[in-house]
Design a protein around this motif. Structure first.
Motif, PDB file in Angstrom:
ATOM      1  N   VAL A   1       0.859  -1.175   0.000  1.00 51.38           N
ATOM      2  CA  VAL A   1       0.000   0.000   0.000  1.00 51.38           C
ATOM      3  C   VAL A   1       0.902   1.232   0.000  1.00 51.38           C
ATOM      4  O   VAL A   1       1.684   1.429   0.938  1.00 51.38           O
ATOM      5  CB  VAL A   1      -0.935   0.024   1.229  1.00 51.38           C
ATOM      6  N   ASN A   2       0.778   2.029  -1.074  1.00 54.81           N
ATOM      7  CA  ASN A   2       1.632   3.206  -1.240  1.00 54.81           C
ATOM      8  C   ASN A   2       3.095   2.795  -1.103  1.00 54.81           C
ATOM      9  O   ASN A   2       3.589   1.980  -1.849  1.00 54.81           O
ATOM     10  CB  ASN A   2       1.239   4.304  -0.252  1.00 54.81           C
ATOM     11  N   ASP A   3       3.796   3.310  -0.104  1.00 50.34           N
ATOM     12  CA  ASP A   3       5.224   2.978   0.056  1.00 50.34           C
ATOM     13  C   ASP A   3       5.463   1.984   1.179  1.00 50.34           C
ATOM     14  O   ASP A   3       6.569   1.895   1.710  1.00 50.34           O
ATOM     15  CB  ASP A   3       6.031   4.259   0.339  1.00 50.34           C
TER      16      ASP A   3
END
Length: 201
Positions: free
Chosen positions: A184-186
């Motif tokens: 999720v994202n980074d």
């Protein structure tokens, strides 16, 4: 285990007897179906095992024991059938297909030409990177993130490889994986052995 995948036009359903169905999204009719089970044993307990199916453009990739199939998603015709076993769900990047075999080989196939680009022993690549002798490894998961292959080992190490097959980095995770990681994202998220959520950058 039954497997389902979806593209813009069809839903593809592979059952435990080795039959794959293409079902139209518009009117829910069966466009085509084929059976991939080569066994002559018709006993109901003789189940057909495969990794989850993958749909990419007009191709369906089905990884079974002992074959890897690439089918045309429109007609169901066989484009490619290779005697190779993948331990995990195959991963696609462009025209490249990545699998890890039972012998811990990282295999890259060219989907357009149907040939093997390379086959590398992951433990040897790790040994070369660390400048040590290669050791037995136990792989838990394979992912493709930011054009890098992330190989999670059961001893809580994370091996980052380029799509060319060269090791870029090896990191130790704070806890061992109990589930497949999600991204999720980074962040990388997974549950550890105590079922606690672990979030790392």
């Amino acid at each position: 285990i039954n497997s389902i995948a979806l593209d813009d036009n069809s839903l593809f359903y592979l059952n435990t007897y080795g039959s794959i169905y293409s079902i139209s999204n518009k009117n829910l009719t069966i466009d085509w179906f084929i059976n991939l089970n080569q066994s002559l044993d018709l006993n109901p307990s003789n189940l057909f095992f495969s990794n989850p199916i993958v749909v990419y453009k007009e191709k369906i990739i089905i990884s079974t024991d002992p074959y890897l199939y690439v089918l045309n998603s429109v007609s169901g015709s066989t484009i490619l059938k290779i005697s190779i076993i993948s331990m995990f769900k195959p991963i696609i990047s462009g025209n490249k297909l990545f699998i890890i075999t039972k012998d811990n080989l990282l295999v890259c196939l060219d989907l357009a030409k149907g040939n093997i680009i390379y086959s590398l022993d992951i433990s040897e690549e790790i040994g070369n990177f660390l400048k040590t002798k290669s050791k037995q490894i136990d792989i838990k998961s394979l992912s493709l993130v930011n054009n890098n292959l992330l190989i999670f080992l059961s001893n809580s190490y994370l091996v980052q490889m380029g799509v060319s097959g060269k090791v870029k980095k090896i990191n130790k995770l704070p806890n061992k994986l109990n589930t497949s990681p999600i991204f999720v994202n980074d962040s990388i998220l997974y549950l550890n052995k105590k079922n606690r959520l672990v979030i790392i950058n």
